[in-house]
Design a protein around this motif. Structure first.
Motif, PDB file in Angstrom:
ATOM      1  N   PHE A 268       0.803  -1.229   0.000  1.00  0.00           N
ATOM      2  CA  PHE A 268       0.000   0.000   0.000  1.00  0.00           C
ATOM      3  C   PHE A 268       0.835   1.278   0.000  1.00  0.00           C
ATOM      4  CE2 PHE A 268      -2.468  -3.209   2.586  1.00  0.00           C
ATOM      5  CZ  PHE A 268      -3.348  -3.562   1.577  1.00  0.00           C
TER       6      PHE A 268
ATOM      7  N   PHE B  59      -5.884 -13.259   9.596  1.00  0.00           N
ATOM      8  CA  PHE B  59      -5.548 -14.624  10.025  1.00  0.00           C
ATOM      9  C   PHE B  59      -4.042 -14.871  10.037  1.00  0.00           C
ATOM     10  CE2 PHE B  59     -10.023 -15.433   8.877  1.00  0.00           C
ATOM     11  CZ  PHE B  59     -10.415 -15.954  10.097  1.00  0.00           C
ATOM     12  N   THR B  60      -3.316 -14.294   9.058  1.00  0.00           N
ATOM     13  CA  THR B  60      -1.861 -14.536   9.028  1.00  0.00           C
ATOM     14  C   THR B  60      -1.196 -13.922  10.262  1.00  0.00           C
ATOM     15  OG1 THR B  60      -1.891 -14.532   6.613  1.00  0.00           O
ATOM     16  CG2 THR B  60       0.244 -14.210   7.664  1.00  0.00           C
ATOM     17  N   GLY B  61      -1.532 -12.657  10.557  1.00  0.00           N
ATOM     18  CA  GLY B  61      -0.929 -11.985  11.718  1.00  0.00           C
ATOM     19  C   GLY B  61      -1.245 -12.719  13.011  1.00  0.00           C
TER      20      GLY B  61
ATOM     21  N   GLU C  49      -3.068  -3.496  14.451  1.00  0.00           N
ATOM     22  CA  GLU C  49      -4.176  -3.686  13.501  1.00  0.00           C
ATOM     23  C   GLU C  49      -4.926  -2.370  13.298  1.00  0.00           C
ATOM     24  OE1 GLU C  49      -5.708  -6.080  11.419  1.00  0.00           O
ATOM     25  OE2 GLU C  49      -7.044  -4.383  11.083  1.00  0.00           O
TER      26      GLU C  49
ATOM     27  N   MET D  96      -3.134   2.375  12.714  1.00  0.00           N
ATOM     28  CA  MET D  96      -2.756   2.266  11.297  1.00  0.00           C
ATOM     29  C   MET D  96      -1.247   2.456  11.139  1.00  0.00           C
ATOM     30  SD  MET D  96      -3.804   2.262   8.049  1.00  0.00           S
ATOM     31  CE  MET D  96      -5.420   2.921   7.705  1.00  0.00           C
TER      32      MET D  96
ATOM     33  N   TRP E 270       5.339  -7.895   8.238  1.00  0.00           N
ATOM     34  CA  TRP E 270       4.143  -7.324   7.611  1.00  0.00           C
ATOM     35  C   TRP E 270       3.224  -8.452   7.185  1.00  0.00           C
ATOM     36  CZ3 TRP E 270       1.512  -3.008   7.187  1.00  0.00           C
ATOM     37  CH2 TRP E 270       0.644  -2.806   6.118  1.00  0.00           C
ATOM     38  N   ALA E 271       2.058  -8.541   7.837  1.00  0.00           N
ATOM     39  CA  ALA E 271       1.071  -9.580   7.492  1.00  0.00           C
ATOM     40  C   ALA E 271      -0.270  -8.891   7.270  1.00  0.00           C
ATOM     41  CB  ALA E 271       0.988 -10.590   8.635  1.00  0.00           C
ATOM     42  N   ALA E 272      -0.211  -7.739   6.611  1.00  0.00           N
ATOM     43  CA  ALA E 272      -1.419  -6.901   6.556  1.00  0.00           C
ATOM     44  C   ALA E 272      -2.028  -6.821   5.166  1.00  0.00           C
ATOM     45  CB  ALA E 272      -1.111  -5.520   7.116  1.00  0.00           C
TER      46      ALA E 272
ATOM     47  N   PRO F  37      -8.885 -14.936  -0.880  1.00  0.00           N
ATOM     48  CA  PRO F  37      -7.839 -15.818  -1.426  1.00  0.00           C
ATOM     49  C   PRO F  37      -7.425 -16.850  -0.379  1.00  0.00           C
ATOM     50  CG  PRO F  37      -6.909 -13.670  -0.824  1.00  0.00           C
ATOM     51  CD  PRO F  37      -8.374 -13.608  -0.520  1.00  0.00           C
ATOM     52  N   THR F  38      -7.839 -18.077  -0.555  1.00  0.00           N
ATOM     53  CA  THR F  38      -7.489 -19.120   0.421  1.00  0.00           C
ATOM     54  C   THR F  38      -7.018 -20.394  -0.289  1.00  0.00           C
ATOM     55  OG1 THR F  38      -9.694 -20.110   0.474  1.00  0.00           O
ATOM     56  CG2 THR F  38      -9.299 -18.331   2.048  1.00  0.00           C
TER      57      THR F  38
ATOM     58  N   THR G  65     -13.605 -22.062   8.377  1.00  0.00           N
ATOM     59  CA  THR G  65     -12.284 -21.462   8.591  1.00  0.00           C
ATOM     60  C   THR G  65     -11.782 -21.885   9.961  1.00  0.00           C
ATOM     61  OG1 THR G  65     -12.927 -19.525   7.322  1.00  0.00           O
ATOM     62  CG2 THR G  65     -11.063 -19.240   8.803  1.00  0.00           C
TER      63      THR G  65
HETATM   64  P1  NAD Z   1      -5.959  -9.963   5.391  1.00  0.00           P
HETATM   65  O1  NAD Z   1      -6.116  -8.996   4.289  1.00  0.00           O
HETATM   66  O2  NAD Z   1      -7.031 -10.943   5.641  1.00  0.00           O
HETATM   67  O3  NAD Z   1      -5.699  -9.176   6.762  1.00  0.00           O
HETATM   68  C1  NAD Z   1      -4.846  -8.068   6.816  1.00  0.00           C
HETATM   69  C2  NAD Z   1      -5.126  -7.245   8.069  1.00  0.00           C
HETATM   70  O4  NAD Z   1      -4.209  -6.155   8.093  1.00  0.00           O
HETATM   71  C3  NAD Z   1      -6.534  -6.648   8.078  1.00  0.00           C
HETATM   72  O5  NAD Z   1      -7.127  -6.937   9.323  1.00  0.00           O
HETATM   73  C4  NAD Z   1      -6.293  -5.154   7.858  1.00  0.00           C
HETATM   74  O6  NAD Z   1      -7.243  -4.343   8.536  1.00  0.00           O
HETATM   75  C5  NAD Z   1      -4.904  -4.966   8.449  1.00  0.00           C
HETATM   76  N1  NAD Z   1      -4.175  -3.815   7.890  1.00  0.00           N
HETATM   77  C6  NAD Z   1      -4.118  -3.412   6.599  1.00  0.00           C
HETATM   78  N2  NAD Z   1      -3.357  -2.293   6.482  1.00  0.00           N
HETATM   79  C7  NAD Z   1      -2.903  -2.002   7.731  1.00  0.00           C
HETATM   80  C8  NAD Z   1      -2.068  -0.976   8.255  1.00  0.00           C
HETATM   81  N3  NAD Z   1      -1.526  -0.028   7.489  1.00  0.00           N
HETATM   82  N4  NAD Z   1      -1.810  -0.966   9.589  1.00  0.00           N
HETATM   83  C9  NAD Z   1      -2.319  -1.937  10.394  1.00  0.00           C
HETATM   84  N5  NAD Z   1      -3.122  -2.927   9.946  1.00  0.00           N
HETATM   85  C10 NAD Z   1      -3.406  -2.966   8.629  1.00  0.00           C
HETATM   86  O7  NAD Z   1      -4.556 -10.693   5.108  1.00  0.00           O
HETATM   87  P2  NAD Z   1      -3.982 -12.077   5.666  1.00  0.00           P
HETATM   88  O8  NAD Z   1      -4.243 -12.222   7.118  1.00  0.00           O
HETATM   89  O9  NAD Z   1      -2.590 -12.150   5.185  1.00  0.00           O
HETATM   90  O10 NAD Z   1      -4.860 -13.163   4.910  1.00  0.00           O
HETATM   91  C11 NAD Z   1      -4.762 -13.309   3.475  1.00  0.00           C
HETATM   92  C12 NAD Z   1      -5.697 -14.404   3.014  1.00  0.00           C
HETATM   93  O11 NAD Z   1      -5.238 -15.661   3.500  1.00  0.00           O
HETATM   94  C13 NAD Z   1      -7.118 -14.226   3.534  1.00  0.00           C
HETATM   95  O12 NAD Z   1      -8.017 -14.636   2.551  1.00  0.00           O
HETATM   96  C14 NAD Z   1      -7.184 -15.174   4.705  1.00  0.00           C
HETATM   97  O13 NAD Z   1      -8.495 -15.664   4.934  1.00  0.00           O
HETATM   98  C15 NAD Z   1      -6.248 -16.283   4.269  1.00  0.00           C
HETATM   99  N6  NAD Z   1      -5.669 -16.925   5.460  1.00  0.00           N
HETATM  100  C16 NAD Z   1      -6.421 -17.891   6.051  1.00  0.00           C
HETATM  101  C17 NAD Z   1      -5.946 -18.496   7.195  1.00  0.00           C
HETATM  102  C18 NAD Z   1      -6.778 -19.573   7.842  1.00  0.00           C
HETATM  103  O14 NAD Z   1      -7.831 -19.927   7.302  1.00  0.00           O
HETATM  104  N7  NAD Z   1      -6.349 -20.137   8.958  1.00  0.00           N
HETATM  105  C19 NAD Z   1      -4.697 -18.125   7.723  1.00  0.00           C
HETATM  106  C20 NAD Z   1      -3.969 -17.117   7.098  1.00  0.00           C
HETATM  107  C21 NAD Z   1      -4.470 -16.514   5.958  1.00  0.00           C
END
Ligand code: NAD
Ligand code: FAD
Length: 406
Positions: free
Chosen positions: A114, A166-168, A199, A232, A259-261, A315-316, A351
């Motif tokens: 971003f 979920f990743t974070g 977050e 943020m 970075w997991a955002a 994306p899963t 999930t």
């Molecule tokens: P995500 O997009 O789901 O989450 C990112 C988070 O970062 C959001 O909560 C968002 O509000 C936050 N964010 C964004 N910009 C920010 C900023 N500048 N400062 C602070 N916070 C900020 O990404 P992800 O967690 O990487 O997940 C990616 C995909 O992988 C999703 O579809 C998820 O469902 C999937 N996933 C699934 C699992 C599971 O099923 N166990 C685990 C990991 C990931």
């Protein structure tokens, strides 16, 4: 007449499952199937947070492609894709090029940064074996370094994770298990180490069941994870992270920002000229982009709308695997001369997210909530089921998570 060339790009969930299904459904003389991947191995992206924290060795996560691919039916090319030329029906690789009659793109995701200042240069991301291994080494190096400096630097012991998606959340769960071990190993009092999850949204796991979110936060906080919610991230430098909360600017001294955002599709697909939204290509229910009858997109590069919610499916891995199965079946139909393709209808089973090795949360079978041991066991069942599909019982025995009590 020559056999059609099917080229599959990427051996993630989408790519490798397409290849495995095609090797079962097509005869050796029906088509030439080629799978291209950067590495000689497939990795389970869904386990990378464990490798990054150091709670699971990366050799458990990766699987040699030659162990699951029948090389008499699928030609494996270890190379890096540099360009896709849909108009010429060609793919350029670092070390050559391939022509196709049918292309399957499964090149996966990249981190979305971003445009945040200093993020690309100074933050780590969890998106491959290499990147996960680097995070593990970096954290361990900082613990080792801490007691070797006259001036004790707190920035070495502050681990900041951006994003409580979920990743974070899964990553801080692993860190909560790993940090006490590292403290013991490097003679550092546990209370000196901070694991901070930042977050931007008003809640962790935005959009997920609130009761499970509360459970997850309580479980993680009890193990020493701090949350900055509604915060943020604005900037990352070599030794600090800056965020804004309630219109106040705050800083955390740290040289470990993970970075997991957020994720986006592989930028190669945009470069190829497909219409894309954050790197994901809108596809029809046959998983082909409009105007390209010879291209199928699977996994995180594909954008499929959920007609009920009018939003794209997330994306899963779960969806990537189902898309691969569908694509292999549809390619088999095309190769056999049928022109009716089956539409993709995701069968979402729920999930489940881990909170470390001994806790988890989940929603399965529409609305059944799981906490604690039952969720942990369910997560292992899901992981083992994937291995069973990919490589049968031998792969489950080799790489599966078979200890349900740890
Ligand atoms: P995500 O997009 O789901 O989450 C990112 C988070 O970062 C959001 O909560 C968002 O509000 C936050 N964010 C964004 N910009 C920010 C900023 N500048 N400062 C602070 N916070 C900020 O990404 P992800 O967690 O990487 O997940 C990616 C995909 O992988 C999703 O579809 C998820 O469902 C999937 N996933 C699934 C699992 C599971 O099923 N166990 C685990 C990991 C990931
Ligand atoms: P990927 O798995 O990203 O694979 C892409 C492949 O392409 C890789 O092998 C890569 O090496 C290769 N590649 C990339 N670029 C090139 C190139 N230029 N040339 C050659 N090869 C290339 N989803 C779930 O459903 N459940 C979960 O529990 C879950 N947990 C997750 C945990 C973490 C830590 C993360 C990060 C994600 C998680 N996800 C989960 C999301 C899931 O991992 C992704 O949706 C899934 O990996 C997408 O699969 P894919 O096949 O599209 O791509």
């Amino acid at each position: 007449m020559r056999n059609p060339n099917i080229v599959i790009l990427g051996a993630g969930y989408g790519g490798i499952m397409t290849a495995v299904k095609l090797q079962k459904s097509l005869g050796a003389n029906d088509a030439n199937v080629t799978l291209v991947n950067k590495h000689s191995y497939h990795y389970q992206t869904t386990w990378l947070h464990e490798n990054a924290a150091g709670t699971l060795h990366h050799d458990r996560t990766r699987i040699q492609i030659s162990d699951v691919i029948n090389t008499s039916k699928v030609n494996f090319v270890q190379d890096t894709v540099t360009d896709i030329k849909p108009e010429d029906k060609k793919v350029l690789l670092e070390n050559g090029e391939l022509s196709y009659d049918y292309l399957v793109i499964g090149l996966g995701f990249e981190s979305a940064t971003f445009g945040i200042s200093g993020l690309k240069e100074n933050a780590f991301t969890i998106n491959s074996i290499n990147s996960a291994r680097l995070i593990r080494q970096h954290i361990e190096y900082n613990f080792a370094k801490y007691n070797n400096e006259a001036e004790k630097k707190q920035e070495r012991l502050n681990i900041v994770v951006g994003g409580a998606g979920f990743t974070g959340i899964e990553f801080v769960g692993e860190l909560a298990n790993r940090v006490p071990e590292l403290c013991k190993e490097y003679d550092i009092p546990r209370e000196k180490v901070r694991i901070i999850n930042v977050e931007a949204a008003p809640t962790a796991l935005p959009g997920f069941d609130p009761e499970l979110v509360e459970y997850a936060m309580n479980s993680l906080e009890a193990r020493g994870v701090e949350f900055k919610i509604g915060a943020m991230i604005k900037e990352v430098t070599e030794n600090k992270l800056v965020f804004e909360k309630d219109e106040q600017r705050e800083e955390i001294e740290t040289n470990t920002v993970v970075w997991a955002a957020g994720v986006r599709g592989n930028s190669l697909v945009e470069k190829a000229g497909f219409e894309a939204n954050r790197g994901r290509i809108p596809v029809g229910d046959d998983l082909r982009p409009e105007g390209y009858d010879d291209v199928f997109i699977v996994g995180d590069c594909a954008l499929v709308m959920n007609e009920e919610t009018e939003r794209p499916y997330p994306p899963t891995a779960q969806i990537a695997i189902q898309q691969a199965e569908q694509t292999a079946a549809n390619l088999t139909r095309l190769i056999r001369g049928e022109d009716h393709l089956e539409p993709f209808e995701p069968d979402l089973k729920g999930t489940v997210a881990s909170l470390g090795h001994n806790d988890a949360i989940g929603v399965v079978f529409d609305d059944k909530k799981l906490f604690g041991w039952s969720a942990t066991a369910m997560k292992k069942i899901i992981d083992n089921r994937y291995l069973l599909k990919l490589g049968g019982v031998p792969l489950v025995l080799k790489k599966g998570k078979l200890n349900f009590f740890h």
